[in-house]
Design a protein around this motif. Structure first.
Motif, PDB file in Angstrom:
ATOM      1  N   GLY A  53      47.136  46.109  53.083  1.00 53.47           N
ATOM      2  CA  GLY A  53      47.298  47.561  52.365  1.00 53.47           C
ATOM      3  C   GLY A  53      46.058  48.100  52.043  1.00 53.47           C
ATOM      4  O   GLY A  53      45.692  49.128  52.061  1.00 53.47           O
ATOM      5  N   GLN A  54      45.073  47.124  51.815  1.00 59.25           N
ATOM      6  CA  GLN A  54      43.568  47.487  51.532  1.00 59.25           C
ATOM      7  C   GLN A  54      42.985  48.151  52.711  1.00 59.25           C
ATOM      8  O   GLN A  54      42.443  49.124  52.599  1.00 59.25           O
ATOM      9  CB  GLN A  54      42.661  46.376  51.073  1.00 59.25           C
ATOM     10  N   VAL A  55      43.286  47.845  53.785  1.00 53.18           N
ATOM     11  CA  VAL A  55      42.570  48.409  55.037  1.00 53.18           C
ATOM     12  C   VAL A  55      43.278  49.673  55.397  1.00 53.18           C
ATOM     13  O   VAL A  55      42.541  50.799  55.697  1.00 53.18           O
ATOM     14  CB  VAL A  55      42.861  47.494  56.192  1.00 53.18           C
ATOM     15  N   LYS A  60      42.990  55.689  55.211  1.00 51.22           N
ATOM     16  CA  LYS A  60      43.472  57.080  54.614  1.00 51.22           C
ATOM     17  C   LYS A  60      42.548  57.728  53.728  1.00 51.22           C
ATOM     18  O   LYS A  60      42.194  58.817  53.913  1.00 51.22           O
ATOM     19  CB  LYS A  60      44.720  56.864  53.800  1.00 51.22           C
ATOM     20  N   MET A  61      41.875  56.869  53.069  1.00 48.61           N
ATOM     21  CA  MET A  61      40.592  57.490  52.269  1.00 48.61           C
ATOM     22  C   MET A  61      39.435  58.255  53.156  1.00 48.61           C
ATOM     23  O   MET A  61      39.015  59.263  52.930  1.00 48.61           O
ATOM     24  CB  MET A  61      39.792  56.560  51.242  1.00 48.61           C
ATOM     25  N   GLN A  62      39.064  57.566  54.312  1.00 56.64           N
ATOM     26  CA  GLN A  62      38.122  57.848  55.335  1.00 56.64           C
ATOM     27  C   GLN A  62      38.718  59.370  55.891  1.00 56.64           C
ATOM     28  O   GLN A  62      37.874  60.102  56.286  1.00 56.64           O
ATOM     29  CB  GLN A  62      38.000  56.899  56.292  1.00 56.64           C
ATOM     30  N   PRO A  97      43.278  54.383  45.819  1.00 54.79           N
ATOM     31  CA  PRO A  97      42.001  53.644  45.784  1.00 54.79           C
ATOM     32  C   PRO A  97      41.828  52.247  45.093  1.00 54.79           C
ATOM     33  O   PRO A  97      41.058  51.480  45.510  1.00 54.79           O
ATOM     34  CB  PRO A  97      41.152  54.658  44.921  1.00 54.79           C
ATOM     35  N   LEU A  98      42.770  52.036  44.370  1.00 52.07           N
ATOM     36  CA  LEU A  98      42.935  50.868  43.564  1.00 52.07           C
ATOM     37  C   LEU A  98      43.442  49.658  44.472  1.00 52.07           C
ATOM     38  O   LEU A  98      43.164  48.457  44.413  1.00 52.07           O
ATOM     39  CB  LEU A  98      43.580  50.702  42.376  1.00 52.07           C
ATOM     40  N   GLY A  99      44.250  50.093  45.459  1.00 56.97           N
ATOM     41  CA  GLY A  99      44.748  49.215  46.432  1.00 56.97           C
ATOM     42  C   GLY A  99      43.653  48.267  47.127  1.00 56.97           C
ATOM     43  O   GLY A  99      43.875  47.220  47.368  1.00 56.97           O
ATOM     44  N   GLY A 100      42.372  49.063  47.617  1.00 61.75           N
ATOM     45  CA  GLY A 100      41.360  48.445  48.295  1.00 61.75           C
ATOM     46  C   GLY A 100      40.712  47.354  47.267  1.00 61.75           C
ATOM     47  O   GLY A 100      40.104  46.490  48.012  1.00 61.75           O
ATOM     48  N   CYS A 101      41.059  47.354  45.995  1.00 58.71           N
ATOM     49  CA  CYS A 101      40.187  46.614  45.242  1.00 58.71           C
ATOM     50  C   CYS A 101      40.900  45.125  44.681  1.00 58.71           C
ATOM     51  O   CYS A 101      40.348  44.283  44.258  1.00 58.71           O
ATOM     52  CB  CYS A 101      39.784  47.192  44.026  1.00 58.71           C
ATOM     53  N   LEU A 102      42.340  45.374  45.186  1.00 60.15           N
ATOM     54  CA  LEU A 102      43.101  44.060  44.446  1.00 60.15           C
ATOM     55  C   LEU A 102      42.734  42.873  45.119  1.00 60.15           C
ATOM     56  O   LEU A 102      42.508  41.829  44.555  1.00 60.15           O
ATOM     57  CB  LEU A 102      44.684  44.331  45.063  1.00 60.15           C
ATOM     58  N   PRO A 103      42.493  42.701  46.500  1.00 55.73           N
ATOM     59  CA  PRO A 103      42.080  41.126  46.954  1.00 55.73           C
ATOM     60  C   PRO A 103      40.883  40.680  46.441  1.00 55.73           C
ATOM     61  O   PRO A 103      40.689  39.477  46.160  1.00 55.73           O
ATOM     62  CB  PRO A 103      41.808  41.514  48.617  1.00 55.73           C
ATOM     63  N   VAL A 104      39.750  41.558  46.414  1.00 54.61           N
ATOM     64  CA  VAL A 104      38.497  41.138  45.565  1.00 54.61           C
ATOM     65  C   VAL A 104      38.868  40.815  44.366  1.00 54.61           C
ATOM     66  O   VAL A 104      38.266  39.796  43.909  1.00 54.61           O
ATOM     67  CB  VAL A 104      37.552  42.365  45.728  1.00 54.61           C
ATOM     68  N   LEU A 105      39.474  41.577  43.587  1.00 51.39           N
ATOM     69  CA  LEU A 105      39.658  41.355  42.150  1.00 51.39           C
ATOM     70  C   LEU A 105      40.485  40.059  41.933  1.00 51.39           C
ATOM     71  O   LEU A 105      40.261  39.304  40.739  1.00 51.39           O
ATOM     72  CB  LEU A 105      40.535  42.445  41.446  1.00 51.39           C
ATOM     73  N   VAL A 106      41.410  39.615  42.777  1.00 55.96           N
ATOM     74  CA  VAL A 106      42.118  38.274  42.597  1.00 55.96           C
ATOM     75  C   VAL A 106      41.095  37.186  43.139  1.00 55.96           C
ATOM     76  O   VAL A 106      41.242  36.056  42.366  1.00 55.96           O
ATOM     77  CB  VAL A 106      43.356  38.314  43.616  1.00 55.96           C
ATOM     78  N   GLN A 107      40.196  37.507  43.856  1.00 53.22           N
ATOM     79  CA  GLN A 107      39.453  36.130  44.513  1.00 53.22           C
ATOM     80  C   GLN A 107      38.294  35.814  43.112  1.00 53.22           C
ATOM     81  O   GLN A 107      37.959  34.672  43.213  1.00 53.22           O
ATOM     82  CB  GLN A 107      38.629  36.701  45.460  1.00 53.22           C
ATOM     83  N   VAL A 108      37.795  36.845  42.199  1.00 45.85           N
ATOM     84  CA  VAL A 108      37.086  36.605  41.275  1.00 45.85           C
ATOM     85  C   VAL A 108      37.620  35.576  40.346  1.00 45.85           C
ATOM     86  O   VAL A 108      36.877  34.347  40.052  1.00 45.85           O
ATOM     87  CB  VAL A 108      36.721  38.002  40.326  1.00 45.85           C
ATOM     88  N   PRO A 109      38.777  35.532  39.745  1.00 46.66           N
ATOM     89  CA  PRO A 109      39.354  34.480  38.856  1.00 46.66           C
ATOM     90  C   PRO A 109      39.420  33.001  39.389  1.00 46.66           C
ATOM     91  O   PRO A 109      39.396  32.043  39.046  1.00 46.66           O
ATOM     92  CB  PRO A 109      40.669  34.889  38.494  1.00 46.66           C
ATOM     93  N   VAL A 255      43.663  42.220  61.861  1.00 47.89           N
ATOM     94  CA  VAL A 255      44.222  43.176  61.194  1.00 47.89           C
ATOM     95  C   VAL A 255      43.548  44.653  61.792  1.00 47.89           C
ATOM     96  O   VAL A 255      44.485  45.577  62.009  1.00 47.89           O
ATOM     97  CB  VAL A 255      43.768  43.377  59.609  1.00 47.89           C
ATOM     98  N   TYR A 256      42.158  44.834  61.869  1.00 48.81           N
ATOM     99  CA  TYR A 256      41.804  45.943  62.497  1.00 48.81           C
ATOM    100  C   TYR A 256      42.323  46.321  63.925  1.00 48.81           C
ATOM    101  O   TYR A 256      42.739  47.406  64.418  1.00 48.81           O
ATOM    102  CB  TYR A 256      40.356  46.067  62.583  1.00 48.81           C
TER     103      TYR A 256
END
Length: 371
Positions: A53-55, A60-62, A97-109, A255-256
């Motif tokens: 989903g992030q990719v 889409k943002m691009q 835009p927040l969908g691209g941050c979810l995997p990174v945000l989960v890895q932090v904790p 994925v790409y």
């Protein structure tokens, strides 16, 4: 306070240590290293769909970058209107835009949780969340080629148990840690370069100054930070970092490649659909003649090619007559050069003397008598 993070992290690590301890031995350093590595793989497998989903969201943002640039220029002096239009554009295109941050945000904790669990592996401690006294002692006594997994080279008040407390020596620790620090920095750079290369395909997205700054941070600052900060991290964290970047590289490739194949297939289908609707080279457009679009629909020839006799039938054959609209008058149109039927000119009513212009002469005589 963060037990809701520490317990799941320690549980996953505990499960993998049990599995690899059965093969290599519970006190083996390899079992503990593999437990940390597969802790990463388990987390990243859970986050696979959010990563896809992030990719997609980034793609889409691009694609929306040119429209977003136009909005920034149009509403440069109205931030509130700009934010509303941006949100509307993202909603219409299904981008988050927040969908691209979810995997990174989960890895932090998870990173924080693993760091904390490793700190709690101390000599003489009877438990460490899911780990019991025997497992704590096993971790303290184990080593990986002489290096202690829970120790760092440089200790601070926030660091893990000191190297001396765990019974290790500095030389063995550096021999293992320095190559890992370098490898972790290289993989971080390669992963960032791969992501930036995907963005380079869209010049409009790269034109954004914030994007350019972030790309430089990813390419150079983060890898250097890993190398410089490596001595302050436990050895197990470096294994975590290297395995996480390896997974990211492989996942990006898969994925790409999958998303590129899907987009190529969509383009092929759209092109095939356009080609099927377009007229073939040299093909004449179909005409609608007296309600008959195409004579091939009923097996008869087109209406303008059917010979019409005096009764309005096609060549005397009812089956060959073209279909007529209800209430339509018969059209007695002779073929070029054909003789009139019955000695009378075609399309002449019988009451006009059978001569061209007969009706006009009779009307002229009546006019003279009246005068």
């Amino acid at each position: 306070m963060l037990n809701f993070i520490y317990y799941p992290v320690s549980f996953i690590m505990w499960v993998w240590h049990k599995a690899f301890g059965f093969v290599f031995g519970a006190d083996s350093g390899i079992s503990w290293v593999l437990a940390v590595i597969f802790l990463v793989f388990t987390l990243r497998a859970i986050l696979y769909k959010p990563f896809v989903g992030q990719v997609r969201s980034m793609r889409k943002m691009q694609e929306m970058a040119p429209e977003m640039q136009k909005l920034r220029k149009k509403y440069a002096n109205d931030k509130q209107k700009l934010a509303a239009e941006m949100q509307k554009l993202q909603s219409e295109n299904g981008a988050n835009p927040l969908g691209g941050c979810l995997p990174v945000l989960v890895q932090v904790p998870v990173f924080i949780g693993l760091f904390h669990v490793l700190r709690e592996f101390k000599p003489g401690k009877t438990e460490n969340y899911f780990f019991g006294a025997d497992e704590v002692r096993s971790f303290v006594d184990s080593d990986f080629f002489g290096a202690k997994l829970g120790a760092s080279v440089v200790n601070t008040q926030y660091s893990t148990t000191s190297l001396a407390e765990l019974g290790g020596n500095l030389t063995s620790q550096l021999i293992v840690m320095i190559p890992l620090m370098i490898i972790a920095g290289i993989f971080t750079h390669i992963t960032a370069r791969h992501s930036v290369a995907r963005q380079a395909a869209n010049p409009a997205a790269m034109a954004n100054s914030q994007t350019a700054i972030m790309n430089k941070l990813m390419l150079y600052v983060f890898p250097i930070g890993v190398v410089v900060g490596g001595p302050f991290l436990p050895l197990a964290i470096l294994f975590y970092w290297v395995s996480n970047n390896l997974w990211t590289l492989g996942q990006q490739y898969v994925v790409y490649k999958r998303i590129d194949a899907e987009e190529a297939e969509k383009k092929e289908k759209a092109s095939a659909q356009r080609n099927s609707l377009a007229p073939k080279p040299g093909q004449k457009p179909q005409r609608d003649v007296r309600g008959v679009t195409d004579g091939a629909t009923n097996g008869a020839a087109p209406a303008d090619e059917v010979e019409i006799d005096s009764n309005g039938s096609g060549d005397g054959d009812p089956s060959a007559a073209p279909a007529k609209k209800p209430g339509a008058k018969p059209v007695n149109k002779p073929k070029p050069g054909a003789k009139p039927v019955g000695g009378k000119p075609a399309n002449r009513p019988a009451g006009q003397g059978g001569r061209p212009g007969g009706g006009n002469r009779t009307q002229a005589r009546k006019g003279k008598k009246r005068r």
